[in-house]
Write a protein that holds these residues in place. Sequence first.
Motif, PDB file in Angstrom:
ATOM      1  N   THR A 264       0.832  -1.202   0.000  1.00  0.00           N
ATOM      2  CA  THR A 264       0.000   0.000   0.000  1.00  0.00           C
ATOM      3  C   THR A 264       0.864   1.248   0.000  1.00  0.00           C
ATOM      4  O   THR A 264       0.566   2.230  -0.694  1.00  0.00           O
TER       5      THR A 264
ATOM      6  N   ARG B 209      -5.185  -6.775  -7.708  1.00  0.00           N
ATOM      7  CA  ARG B 209      -6.077  -7.727  -8.376  1.00  0.00           C
ATOM      8  C   ARG B 209      -6.327  -7.360  -9.837  1.00  0.00           C
ATOM      9  O   ARG B 209      -6.943  -8.129 -10.574  1.00  0.00           O
ATOM     10  N   SER B 210      -5.833  -6.213 -10.260  1.00  0.00           N
ATOM     11  CA  SER B 210      -6.068  -5.759 -11.625  1.00  0.00           C
ATOM     12  C   SER B 210      -5.218  -6.551 -12.612  1.00  0.00           C
ATOM     13  O   SER B 210      -4.000  -6.677 -12.448  1.00  0.00           O
TER      14      SER B 210
ATOM     15  N   ASP C 287      -2.218  -1.270  -3.435  1.00  0.00           N
ATOM     16  CA  ASP C 287      -3.165  -1.838  -2.477  1.00  0.00           C
ATOM     17  C   ASP C 287      -3.836  -3.071  -3.087  1.00  0.00           C
ATOM     18  O   ASP C 287      -3.607  -3.439  -4.237  1.00  0.00           O
ATOM     19  N   GLU C 288      -4.701  -3.745  -2.298  1.00  0.00           N
ATOM     20  CA  GLU C 288      -5.269  -5.023  -2.730  1.00  0.00           C
ATOM     21  C   GLU C 288      -6.112  -4.878  -3.993  1.00  0.00           C
ATOM     22  O   GLU C 288      -6.109  -5.762  -4.862  1.00  0.00           O
ATOM     23  N   THR C 289      -6.827  -3.781  -4.129  1.00  0.00           N
ATOM     24  CA  THR C 289      -7.649  -3.569  -5.327  1.00  0.00           C
ATOM     25  C   THR C 289      -6.765  -3.469  -6.562  1.00  0.00           C
ATOM     26  O   THR C 289      -7.037  -4.083  -7.599  1.00  0.00           O
TER      27      THR C 289
END
Length: 360
Positions: A45, A55-56, A50-52
């Motif tokens: 982060t 995941r891309s 970050d996690e979003t």
Amino acid sequence: MSLAPGPADPAGTSRNTSATIQPNILRYLVVIADERGVDLRPLLTQMGLDETVMRSAALRVSYRQGSAVIRRALELTRDERLGLKVGAAQHLTAWGLLGFALMADDTLQHAIETGVKYQNLSGAMVVWSAGVGDEDDAFVLRADLPDPAMDPAVASFLSEEAFASVITLSRLAVDPAFAPRAVEFSFPPPRQPDLYGALFRCPVRFGAPANRMVIDASWARTPMPGRDPVSYTSTLEMLDGQMASRRDQQDLLEVLEISVAQSLPVVPSFGEQARRHATSERTLRRRLAGCGTTYEALVEGVRRERVEQLLLRPELTLRDITRRAGFSDERALRRAVRRWHGTSPVQLRERMLRGVRHTE
């Protein structure tokens, strides 16, 4: 023996470490670190991952970002064989279209050669090459480091992860009994060599001239269980399109990075860069987003590399480095180094100089 150079550089020279890659290794690294009770998410982060974002499917990270996360994970887990574990946790599905192409390929050897050809789409952080050896028609896979001066701990991690992933994916796709004839690593013998024998199931040599895996011809010629010529050919057409797009993106990033590096300590404004490329700021921002980055992140990466280079020169004071890297004052330099490495410039310099003396 003839080894084909990786596609990142047709001349066979070292891969540009300013390139961007898919973060497959980092995704698996987070999982393995979790199992060790270490949470890498705050670090990711902090770096804008970050996690979003992670995941891309379109996400790309720089070699600098990847190396920094790996280095910190090694420090936090204190696991010298972290690379083996990350490589052994992987699946072909993480490689997207390339993984599907490998499963539809004809033989194990041809699948590996396809992986080498399209390695820039796999998230690899080493430079792969492959060819038939001089003796017994053995198939040889080689993994070179993108930067010979890389942190030794990160270099060992990447070499281990590279071959551990090949072993794991070959066993998943072809036969659980798969084992190479030999594996060679260029780094010194580890304290726990038995772990390597248990994973590779073959003689493992350390302190070798290069990182190599030797595969017997009988295994190399093994048919892929999911081979399908039509699916393979159609998938390659899509991969070729992706490769062309990646080359365009890489050209843009290299031009911008060179422009920033040559201008330091002054950083060209984004508007000035857009004018140099005869385009609008909106279009340039969109093209950078397609590369998975921003101008601010690119500038930060160039500055980070410049600081690391300057810290290796003992005659330079922190004031000198602050001025040459374009920071407003020493306080800003300290904040940046703390953000990148979790330590102070003085401590980082000591660590880097120790590493240089160790490799001499």
